[in-house]
Design a protein around this motif. Structure first.
Motif, PDB file in Angstrom:
ATOM      1  N   ASP A   1      21.938 108.696  24.887  1.00  0.00           N
ATOM      2  CA  ASP A   1      20.953 108.930  25.621  1.00  0.00           C
ATOM      3  C   ASP A   1      20.068 109.967  25.261  1.00  0.00           C
ATOM      4  N   THR A   2      20.601 110.203  23.982  1.00  0.00           N
ATOM      5  CA  THR A   2      19.132 110.943  23.285  1.00  0.00           C
ATOM      6  C   THR A   2      18.627 110.529  22.004  1.00  0.00           C
ATOM      7  N   ALA A   3      19.164 109.117  21.843  1.00  0.00           N
ATOM      8  CA  ALA A   3      19.006 108.226  19.822  1.00  0.00           C
ATOM      9  C   ALA A   3      18.875 107.097  20.550  1.00  0.00           C
ATOM     10  N   SER A   4      17.712 106.454  19.042  1.00  0.00           N
ATOM     11  CA  SER A   4      17.524 104.752  19.348  1.00  0.00           C
ATOM     12  C   SER A   4      18.820 104.598  18.381  1.00  0.00           C
ATOM     13  N   THR A   5      19.270 102.768  19.071  1.00  0.00           N
ATOM     14  CA  THR A   5      19.735 102.395  17.504  1.00  0.00           C
ATOM     15  C   THR A   5      18.305 101.670  16.433  1.00  0.00           C
ATOM     16  N   THR A   6      18.669 102.589  15.405  1.00  0.00           N
ATOM     17  CA  THR A   6      17.641 102.220  14.072  1.00  0.00           C
ATOM     18  C   THR A   6      18.324 100.951  12.887  1.00  0.00           C
ATOM     19  N   GLU A   7      19.327 100.778  12.998  1.00  0.00           N
ATOM     20  CA  GLU A   7      20.225  99.421  12.347  1.00  0.00           C
ATOM     21  C   GLU A   7      21.197  99.504  12.404  1.00  0.00           C
ATOM     22  N   LEU A   8      21.771  98.048  11.802  1.00  0.00           N
ATOM     23  CA  LEU A   8      22.545  97.367  12.095  1.00  0.00           C
ATOM     24  C   LEU A   8      22.408  96.132  11.237  1.00  0.00           C
ATOM     25  N   THR A   9      24.373  96.243  11.434  1.00  0.00           N
ATOM     26  CA  THR A   9      24.920  95.819   9.661  1.00  0.00           C
ATOM     27  C   THR A   9      26.117  94.883  10.712  1.00  0.00           C
ATOM     28  N   VAL A  10      26.016  93.523  10.495  1.00  0.00           N
ATOM     29  CA  VAL A  10      27.221  92.586  10.790  1.00  0.00           C
ATOM     30  C   VAL A  10      27.879  91.801   9.783  1.00  0.00           C
ATOM     31  N   ALA A  11      29.141  91.740   9.924  1.00  0.00           N
ATOM     32  CA  ALA A  11      29.345  91.163   8.788  1.00  0.00           C
ATOM     33  C   ALA A  11      29.977  89.264   9.368  1.00  0.00           C
TER      34      ALA A  11
ATOM     35  N   GLU B   1      16.201  85.385  11.755  1.00  0.00           N
ATOM     36  CA  GLU B   1      14.939  84.551  12.415  1.00  0.00           C
ATOM     37  C   GLU B   1      14.119  85.532  12.260  1.00  0.00           C
ATOM     38  N   PRO B   2      13.170  86.149  12.544  1.00  0.00           N
ATOM     39  CA  PRO B   2      12.337  86.668  12.221  1.00  0.00           C
ATOM     40  C   PRO B   2      12.603  87.173  13.495  1.00  0.00           C
ATOM     41  N   LEU B   3      11.930  88.787  13.061  1.00  0.00           N
ATOM     42  CA  LEU B   3      12.398  89.793  14.491  1.00  0.00           C
ATOM     43  C   LEU B   3      11.008  90.821  14.411  1.00  0.00           C
ATOM     44  N   ALA B   4      10.266  90.956  14.778  1.00  0.00           N
ATOM     45  CA  ALA B   4       8.945  91.535  14.817  1.00  0.00           C
ATOM     46  C   ALA B   4       9.725  93.407  14.928  1.00  0.00           C
ATOM     47  N   GLY B   5       8.349  94.212  13.809  1.00  0.00           N
ATOM     48  CA  GLY B   5       9.550  95.322  13.439  1.00  0.00           C
ATOM     49  C   GLY B   5      10.872  95.838  13.175  1.00  0.00           C
ATOM     50  N   TRP B   6      11.555  94.442  12.809  1.00  0.00           N
ATOM     51  CA  TRP B   6      13.214  94.591  12.033  1.00  0.00           C
ATOM     52  C   TRP B   6      13.050  94.455  10.690  1.00  0.00           C
ATOM     53  N   ALA B   7      13.513  94.680   9.403  1.00  0.00           N
ATOM     54  CA  ALA B   7      13.600  93.846   8.320  1.00  0.00           C
ATOM     55  C   ALA B   7      14.397  93.445   8.338  1.00  0.00           C
ATOM     56  N   ALA B   8      15.345  93.025   7.797  1.00  0.00           N
ATOM     57  CA  ALA B   8      16.706  91.669   7.643  1.00  0.00           C
ATOM     58  C   ALA B   8      17.135  91.484   6.069  1.00  0.00           C
ATOM     59  N   LYS B   9      18.372  92.120   5.602  1.00  0.00           N
ATOM     60  CA  LYS B   9      18.556  92.333   4.408  1.00  0.00           C
ATOM     61  C   LYS B   9      19.917  91.204   4.446  1.00  0.00           C
ATOM     62  N   ILE B  10      19.977  90.106   3.800  1.00  0.00           N
ATOM     63  CA  ILE B  10      21.455  89.534   3.515  1.00  0.00           C
ATOM     64  C   ILE B  10      21.964  90.123   2.463  1.00  0.00           C
TER      65      ILE B  10
ATOM     66  N   THR C   1      22.121  93.006   7.703  1.00  0.00           N
ATOM     67  CA  THR C   1      21.447  94.227   7.308  1.00  0.00           C
ATOM     68  C   THR C   1      20.230  94.374   8.302  1.00  0.00           C
ATOM     69  N   TRP C   2      19.716  94.255   9.712  1.00  0.00           N
ATOM     70  CA  TRP C   2      18.666  94.624  10.278  1.00  0.00           C
ATOM     71  C   TRP C   2      18.656  96.480  10.404  1.00  0.00           C
ATOM     72  N   THR C   3      16.901  96.502   9.564  1.00  0.00           N
ATOM     73  CA  THR C   3      16.311  98.025   9.937  1.00  0.00           C
ATOM     74  C   THR C   3      15.161  98.538  10.602  1.00  0.00           C
ATOM     75  N   ALA C   4      15.601  99.313  11.649  1.00  0.00           N
ATOM     76  CA  ALA C   4      13.434  99.198  12.393  1.00  0.00           C
ATOM     77  C   ALA C   4      12.869  99.717  11.224  1.00  0.00           C
ATOM     78  N   ALA C   5      11.516  99.140  11.068  1.00  0.00           N
ATOM     79  CA  ALA C   5      10.558  98.659  10.660  1.00  0.00           C
ATOM     80  C   ALA C   5       9.819  99.991  10.518  1.00  0.00           C
ATOM     81  N   PRO C   6       9.088 100.908   9.821  1.00  0.00           N
ATOM     82  CA  PRO C   6       8.600 102.386   9.786  1.00  0.00           C
ATOM     83  C   PRO C   6       7.580 102.075  11.341  1.00  0.00           C
ATOM     84  N   GLY C   7       7.275 102.814  11.834  1.00  0.00           N
ATOM     85  CA  GLY C   7       6.185 102.796  13.135  1.00  0.00           C
ATOM     86  C   GLY C   7       7.327 101.997  14.170  1.00  0.00           C
TER      87      GLY C   7
END
Length: 217
Positions: free
Chosen positions: A54-64, A74-83, A95-101
């Motif tokens: 309720d107070t923060a946003s999700t900025t990163e996701l890692t999936v094993a 798949e390209p996703l606007a606003g997110w950088a993906a790393k294998i 790992t997906w990380t929210a891009a600056p901005g």
């Protein structure tokens, strides 16, 4: 009698509300979907990630992922993906990380993250442990197995039940029934079909020409 009926209706309403509330909480977990995924095959996975803070946003996701040879994001606007890979070159996680901005996944929102991978392990069930990081530094691990009594844990790991391996032994089966090899075969068939149609049209034209010439003579 009216009092008893009112109490019964009130009890039923409370029970229904609790059921809906429970369903809403359960649906807020990180989940994975891949229709038609089969053992030993290739598939497309869609991870649905809701924001539960309720107070923060999700900025990163890692999936094993289960140490597979091939992973594509798949390209996703606003997110950088790393294998991420091990010493054998096998993919171990994404790992997906929210891009600056990009503020990330906000309150009351969810985001889908899509990858294709394979070959899947030859087992009935496979889990994709996930780690969700919030903008305030909080980290939530979605890695718990189903409880012994069959109930869902607080933070269940996203998991899939895989169909049996293809009877023909094709390890490149993709969810939905197509294959990488079949794709090449299908393209070839289209080319041959197009050539056949062209030759047929040419033959028809020549035949009409012969008929016209014979009538003039």
């Amino acid at each position: 009698m009216h009092i008893s009926l009112s109490r019964a209706l009130g009890t039923a309403a409370v029970a229904a509300s609790l059921t809906l509330l429970g369903a809403g909480v359960a649906s807020a977990h990180v989940t994975v979907d891949a229709p038609g995924a089969a053992q030993g095959g290739y598939t497309v996975l869609t991870f649905k990630v809701p924001n539960e803070s309720d107070t923060a946003s999700t900025t990163e996701l890692t999936v094993a992922v289960p140490n597979v040879k091939s992973v594509r994001t798949e390209p996703l606007a606003g997110w950088a993906a790393k294998i991420n890979r091990n010493e054998k070159g096998e993919a171990t996680s994404v790992t997906w990380t929210a891009a600056p901005g990009n503020p990330g996944i906000g309150q009351g929102q969810f985001q889908r993250f899509v990858i294709s991978l394979g070959p899947l392990p030859k087992q009935e069930n496979v889990s994709f442990n996930a780690t969700q990081t919030y903008s305030d530094g909080k980290v939530v691990a979605w890695d718990q197995a189903e409880n012994a009594d069959g109930t869902e844990p607080d933070h269940p790991a996203p998991s899939l039940k895989l169909a049996a391996a293809a009877a023909n032994g094709d390890d490149h089966a993709v969810g939905g029934g197509t294959t990488e090899a079949a794709s090449d075969t299908d393209d070839t068939a289209r080319w041959l079909g197009g050539i056949g149609l062209a030759l047929g049209a040419l033959g028809t034209a020549l035949g009409l020409g012969s008929v016209i010439r014979s009538r003039k003579s």
